[in-house]
Design an enzyme around this catalytic site. Structure first.
Site, PDB file in Angstrom:
ATOM      1  N   LYS A   1      35.249  42.720  36.528  1.00 21.31           N
ATOM      2  CA  LYS A   1      34.162  42.024  37.213  1.00 21.31           C
ATOM      3  C   LYS A   1      33.458  41.155  36.167  1.00 21.31           C
ATOM      4  O   LYS A   1      32.642  41.648  35.394  1.00 21.31           O
ATOM      5  CB  LYS A   1      33.225  43.074  37.808  1.00 21.31           C
TER       6      LYS A   1
ATOM      7  N   ILE B   1      33.147  49.444  41.566  1.00 20.04           N
ATOM      8  CA  ILE B   1      34.526  49.007  41.355  1.00 20.04           C
ATOM      9  C   ILE B   1      35.434  50.204  41.082  1.00 20.04           C
ATOM     10  O   ILE B   1      36.643  50.100  41.245  1.00 20.04           O
ATOM     11  CB  ILE B   1      34.645  47.911  40.271  1.00 20.04           C
ATOM     12  N   GLU B   2      34.851  51.345  40.735  1.00 21.24           N
ATOM     13  CA  GLU B   2      35.631  52.575  40.608  1.00 21.24           C
ATOM     14  C   GLU B   2      36.245  52.946  41.957  1.00 21.24           C
ATOM     15  O   GLU B   2      37.420  53.298  42.048  1.00 21.24           O
ATOM     16  CB  GLU B   2      34.752  53.730  40.126  1.00 21.24           C
TER      17      GLU B   2
ATOM     18  N   GLU C   1      24.906  40.369  45.180  1.00 20.07           N
ATOM     19  CA  GLU C   1      26.357  40.426  44.979  1.00 20.07           C
ATOM     20  C   GLU C   1      27.084  40.314  46.321  1.00 20.07           C
ATOM     21  O   GLU C   1      28.132  39.683  46.409  1.00 20.07           O
ATOM     22  CB  GLU C   1      26.750  41.718  44.269  1.00 20.07           C
TER      23      GLU C   1
ATOM     24  N   TYR D   1      56.940  43.082  44.847  1.00 20.87           N
ATOM     25  CA  TYR D   1      55.632  42.769  44.284  1.00 20.87           C
ATOM     26  C   TYR D   1      54.875  41.719  45.086  1.00 20.87           C
ATOM     27  O   TYR D   1      53.659  41.624  44.973  1.00 20.87           O
ATOM     28  CB  TYR D   1      55.672  42.441  42.794  1.00 20.87           C
TER      29      TYR D   1
END
Length: 121
Positions: free
Chosen positions: A101, A74-75, A23, A55
């Site tokens: 993901k 990813i947390e 990855e 934004y």
């Protein structure tokens, strides 16, 4: 007190997050949604971008975090994004960040793995 919500939906970035070495080596696309609850303050009266969350700048903050240092989970990435947005924009009271993901290394077919984190400033 009046609040409003700004949402940036499906922001796409190429990065190298994940537990597995491949990855990091190959990288992949990640998709981020940011839901920001903002204390209205003067923004709704002044109609000025200086009184709200810009934004375009929020997107840049997200991009810098996602494409920055590698995270295994990813947390952790979602929490870092939420904290970064709250630090950049003090009028944000809650940031809910969702990271998707699509190419998660799982032994089967799926659309994506998704994690959502809420951070309260």
């Amino acid at each position: 007190m009046t609040t409003y919500t700004i949402t940036l939906q499906n922001c796409a970035f190429f990065a190298r997050h994940g537990v597995h070495d491949e990855e990091e080596f190959l990288g992949q696309r990640f998709f981020v949604d940011a839901e920001l609850d903002v204390v209205a303050g003067e923004a709704l009266k002044s109609d000025s971008i200086d009184d709200t969350v810009n934004y375009g700048i929020a997107f840049t903050v997200i991009e810098g975090i996602v494409t920055g240092k590698r995270r295994y989970l990813i947390e952790a990435l979602a929490l870092d994004i939420a904290k970064g947005l709250c630090e950049k924009f003090p009028q944000v009271r809650r940031a809910k960040i969702t990271v998707r993901k699509p190419n998660a290394p799982v032994p089967g077919v799926l659309d994506f793995v998704q994690v959502s984190v809420e951070h309260f400033a």
